[in-house]
Design a protein around this motif. Structure first.
Motif, PDB file in Angstrom:
ATOM      1  N   ALA A 294       0.836  -1.211   0.000  1.00  0.00           N
ATOM      2  CA  ALA A 294       0.000   0.000   0.000  1.00  0.00           C
ATOM      3  C   ALA A 294       0.867   1.256   0.000  1.00  0.00           C
ATOM      4  CB  ALA A 294      -0.936  -0.006   1.190  1.00  0.00           C
ATOM      5  N   LEU A 295       1.927   1.249   0.779  1.00  0.00           N
ATOM      6  CA  LEU A 295       2.812   2.405   0.800  1.00  0.00           C
ATOM      7  C   LEU A 295       3.554   2.560  -0.521  1.00  0.00           C
ATOM      8  CD1 LEU A 295       4.231   2.132   4.421  1.00  0.00           C
ATOM      9  CD2 LEU A 295       2.608   3.826   3.561  1.00  0.00           C
ATOM     10  N   GLN A 296       3.973   1.460  -1.103  1.00  0.00           N
ATOM     11  CA  GLN A 296       4.680   1.521  -2.381  1.00  0.00           C
ATOM     12  C   GLN A 296       3.756   1.941  -3.521  1.00  0.00           C
ATOM     13  OE1 GLN A 296       7.580   1.969  -2.563  1.00  0.00           O
ATOM     14  NE2 GLN A 296       8.882   0.494  -1.565  1.00  0.00           N
ATOM     15  N   ALA A 297       2.444   1.731  -3.357  1.00  0.00           N
ATOM     16  CA  ALA A 297       1.495   2.132  -4.395  1.00  0.00           C
ATOM     17  C   ALA A 297       1.454   3.650  -4.548  1.00  0.00           C
ATOM     18  CB  ALA A 297       0.100   1.595  -4.070  1.00  0.00           C
ATOM     19  N   ILE A 298       1.848   4.377  -3.519  1.00  0.00           N
ATOM     20  CA  ILE A 298       1.904   5.830  -3.603  1.00  0.00           C
ATOM     21  C   ILE A 298       2.984   6.245  -4.583  1.00  0.00           C
ATOM     22  CG2 ILE A 298       2.434   7.941  -2.313  1.00  0.00           C
ATOM     23  CD1 ILE A 298       1.281   6.531   0.147  1.00  0.00           C
TER      24      ILE A 298
ATOM     25  N   ALA B 144       0.109  12.975  -2.206  1.00  0.00           N
ATOM     26  CA  ALA B 144      -0.820  11.908  -2.598  1.00  0.00           C
ATOM     27  C   ALA B 144      -2.050  11.889  -1.699  1.00  0.00           C
ATOM     28  CB  ALA B 144      -0.107  10.549  -2.560  1.00  0.00           C
ATOM     29  N   LEU B 145      -1.856  12.007  -0.387  1.00  0.00           N
ATOM     30  CA  LEU B 145      -2.992  12.012   0.540  1.00  0.00           C
ATOM     31  C   LEU B 145      -3.882  13.227   0.308  1.00  0.00           C
ATOM     32  CD1 LEU B 145      -1.265  10.916   3.877  1.00  0.00           C
ATOM     33  CD2 LEU B 145      -2.801   9.561   2.459  1.00  0.00           C
ATOM     34  N   THR B 146      -3.272  14.387   0.168  1.00  0.00           N
ATOM     35  CA  THR B 146      -4.039  15.619  -0.022  1.00  0.00           C
ATOM     36  C   THR B 146      -4.760  15.609  -1.365  1.00  0.00           C
ATOM     37  OG1 THR B 146      -2.429  16.793   1.337  1.00  0.00           O
ATOM     38  CG2 THR B 146      -3.880  18.131  -0.025  1.00  0.00           C
ATOM     39  N   THR B 147      -4.080  15.171  -2.412  1.00  0.00           N
ATOM     40  CA  THR B 147      -4.702  15.104  -3.740  1.00  0.00           C
ATOM     41  C   THR B 147      -5.879  14.146  -3.739  1.00  0.00           C
ATOM     42  OG1 THR B 147      -2.602  15.634  -4.801  1.00  0.00           O
ATOM     43  CG2 THR B 147      -4.277  14.610  -6.178  1.00  0.00           C
ATOM     44  N   SER B 148      -5.734  13.017  -3.076  1.00  0.00           N
ATOM     45  CA  SER B 148      -6.820  12.050  -2.994  1.00  0.00           C
ATOM     46  C   SER B 148      -8.029  12.654  -2.299  1.00  0.00           C
ATOM     47  CB  SER B 148      -6.345  10.800  -2.247  1.00  0.00           C
ATOM     48  OG  SER B 148      -7.416   9.923  -2.028  1.00  0.00           O
TER      49      SER B 148
END
Length: 148
Positions: free
Chosen positions: A7-11, A126-130
């Motif tokens: 999951a972390l690598q998917a970022i 990535a978190l903010t964009t999501s």
């Protein structure tokens, strides 16, 4: 731990040291159906990664009416962005709608040593964009569709 790593690598391509730090700080938590990861009105700086289960993000109006505005499932991060980053009061709740297992991390413990690194900024982006994308889609739906 493989699901956490994936999951972390998917970022994006993250250094193993950052993934290892997350894994060391993460604890696996079970949340029963109807239980809360984050409660509206509480202070929180938790970041969760759903290993198993389904969650809803829900806000309660002043009149007591619940409004579910997002769902999260396996591989999704769950958090209240503003509260997580500032330890402010959560403006909405994150509730399990089935029995669930998550990886839970104290955001500040994980973040502090890495705030100047490029990959850390990639995670935050990535978190903010999501979150912004989910809000954009919801806002468009609210403008384009009627109540039915």
């Amino acid at each position: 731990m493989k699901d956490l790593y994936n999951a972390l690598q998917a970022i994006g391509k993250l250094p193993d040291s950052g993934v290892e730090r997350f894994a060391k700080l993460a604890r696996q938590t079970k949340i029963v159906k109807g239980g809360y990861f984050i409660c509206e009105g509480d202070r929180t700086n938790k970041l969760g990664l759903v290993k198993q289960g389904l969650f809803r993000s829900v806000s309660v109006s002043q009149g007591g009416v619940e409004c579910t505005f997002d769902f999260s499932s396996e591989g999704d991060f769950i958090y209240e962005c503003h509260a997580m980053r500032t330890s402010a009061v959560a403006e909405y709740s994150v509730q399990a709608i089935e029995d669930a297992v998550i990886w839970e991390v104290d955001y500040k413990q994980w973040a502090e040593p890495f705030q100047d690194s490029a990959w850390w900024n990639k995670i935050l982006l990535a978190l903010t964009t999501s979150e912004l994308n989910q809000k954009r889609v919801r806002e468009i739906e609210l403008m384009q569709f009627n109540g039915k």
